[in-house]
Design a protein around this motif. Structure first.
Motif, PDB file in Angstrom:
ATOM      1  N   ALA A 197      65.886 -11.068  50.273  1.00 42.85           N
ATOM      2  CA  ALA A 197      64.915 -11.925  50.925  1.00 42.85           C
ATOM      3  C   ALA A 197      65.438 -12.391  52.273  1.00 42.85           C
ATOM      4  O   ALA A 197      66.588 -12.831  52.386  1.00 42.85           O
ATOM      5  N   GLN A 198      64.604 -12.273  53.280  1.00 43.35           N
ATOM      6  CA  GLN A 198      64.935 -12.750  54.619  1.00 43.35           C
ATOM      7  C   GLN A 198      63.709 -13.454  55.175  1.00 43.35           C
ATOM      8  O   GLN A 198      62.768 -12.809  55.627  1.00 43.35           O
ATOM      9  N   PHE A 199      63.719 -14.760  55.133  1.00 41.44           N
ATOM     10  CA  PHE A 199      62.572 -15.543  55.560  1.00 41.44           C
ATOM     11  C   PHE A 199      62.699 -15.947  57.014  1.00 41.44           C
ATOM     12  O   PHE A 199      63.776 -16.340  57.469  1.00 41.44           O
ATOM     13  N   ASN A 216      60.778 -20.951  51.198  1.00 40.98           N
ATOM     14  CA  ASN A 216      61.659 -20.290  50.245  1.00 40.98           C
ATOM     15  C   ASN A 216      60.935 -20.115  48.917  1.00 40.98           C
ATOM     16  O   ASN A 216      59.871 -20.687  48.696  1.00 40.98           O
ATOM     17  N   ILE A 217      61.544 -19.343  48.043  1.00 42.70           N
ATOM     18  CA  ILE A 217      61.115 -19.264  46.658  1.00 42.70           C
ATOM     19  C   ILE A 217      61.384 -20.610  45.995  1.00 42.70           C
ATOM     20  O   ILE A 217      62.431 -21.214  46.211  1.00 42.70           O
ATOM     21  N   VAL A 218      60.445 -21.092  45.205  1.00 39.09           N
ATOM     22  CA  VAL A 218      60.648 -22.348  44.503  1.00 39.09           C
ATOM     23  C   VAL A 218      61.851 -22.224  43.578  1.00 39.09           C
ATOM     24  O   VAL A 218      61.967 -21.269  42.816  1.00 39.09           O
ATOM     25  N   ASN A 277      69.070 -17.839  50.621  1.00 38.69           N
ATOM     26  CA  ASN A 277      68.113 -17.082  51.426  1.00 38.69           C
ATOM     27  C   ASN A 277      67.273 -17.951  52.353  1.00 38.69           C
ATOM     28  O   ASN A 277      66.145 -17.595  52.703  1.00 38.69           O
ATOM     29  N   TRP A 278      67.817 -19.087  52.759  1.00 41.91           N
ATOM     30  CA  TRP A 278      67.117 -19.941  53.710  1.00 41.91           C
ATOM     31  C   TRP A 278      67.045 -19.278  55.081  1.00 41.91           C
ATOM     32  O   TRP A 278      68.017 -18.700  55.554  1.00 41.91           O
ATOM     33  N   GLY A 279      65.880 -19.369  55.704  1.00 39.78           N
ATOM     34  CA  GLY A 279      65.732 -18.903  57.067  1.00 39.78           C
ATOM     35  C   GLY A 279      66.186 -19.953  58.051  1.00 39.78           C
ATOM     36  O   GLY A 279      66.697 -21.015  57.675  1.00 39.78           O
ATOM     37  N   PRO A 280      66.013 -19.692  59.338  1.00 36.02           N
ATOM     38  CA  PRO A 280      66.460 -20.657  60.359  1.00 36.02           C
ATOM     39  C   PRO A 280      65.592 -21.907  60.448  1.00 36.02           C
ATOM     40  O   PRO A 280      66.039 -22.918  60.992  1.00 36.02           O
ATOM     41  N   GLY A 281      64.376 -21.837  59.946  1.00 34.30           N
ATOM     42  CA  GLY A 281      63.455 -22.949  60.058  1.00 34.30           C
ATOM     43  C   GLY A 281      62.792 -22.981  61.424  1.00 34.30           C
ATOM     44  O   GLY A 281      63.210 -22.296  62.359  1.00 34.30           O
ATOM     45  N   PHE A 315      60.158  -8.310  51.462  1.00 32.18           N
ATOM     46  CA  PHE A 315      60.343  -8.983  50.186  1.00 32.18           C
ATOM     47  C   PHE A 315      58.998  -9.224  49.513  1.00 32.18           C
ATOM     48  O   PHE A 315      58.089  -9.781  50.127  1.00 32.18           O
ATOM     49  N   PRO A 316      58.834  -8.833  48.240  1.00 36.36           N
ATOM     50  CA  PRO A 316      57.535  -8.927  47.556  1.00 36.36           C
ATOM     51  C   PRO A 316      57.259 -10.328  47.024  1.00 36.36           C
ATOM     52  O   PRO A 316      57.496 -10.634  45.856  1.00 36.36           O
TER      53      PRO A 316
END
Length: 114
Positions: free
Chosen positions: A2-4, A96-98, A103-107, A27-28
């Motif tokens: 996962a890459q958010f 993010n996924i609950v 896998n946190w993105g930069p925001g 990411f699905p």
């Protein structure tokens, strides 16, 4: 993997509107409950909104009635429509996924002028 990536943050005046996007690439996300969070320096990360795999939605009390979360599983994306924003909405917004702590993105920074 996962890459958010969160996009759409900006400076906006009180009472205005903003729309944030969270892109998950390949990411699905259809398999997962997804959420928007926000973070302010010196405070704990706060759950803003979540949407499960059946498209049921819940919101944190401070944003109830003002924000709307949505998802597009074909695009592997979730969105946050922010209406009637307030200065206390100023924060870095992340998706993010609950229940995930990785896998946190930069925001993306949202700043609401007072």
């Amino acid at each position: 993997q996962a890459q958010f990536m969160e996009i759409g943050g900006a400076e906006v005046q009180s009472g205005g509107s903003l729309r944030l996007s969270c892109l998950a690439g390949a990411f699905p996300i259809a398999m997962y409950e997804m959420a928007w969070y926000r973070r302010v320096p010196g405070q704990l990360r706060e759950l803003v909104a979540r949407v499960d795999t059946a498209d049921r939605k819940n919101y944190g009390a401070p944003v109830e009635g003002r924000f709307t979360i949505s998802r597009d599983n074909e695009k592997n994306a979730i969105y946050l429509q922010m209406d009637d924003v307030k200065p206390e909405d100023t924060a870095v917004y992340l998706c993010n996924i609950v229940g995930s702590s990785i896998n946190w993105g930069p925001g993306t920074q949202v700043t609401v002028a007072s």
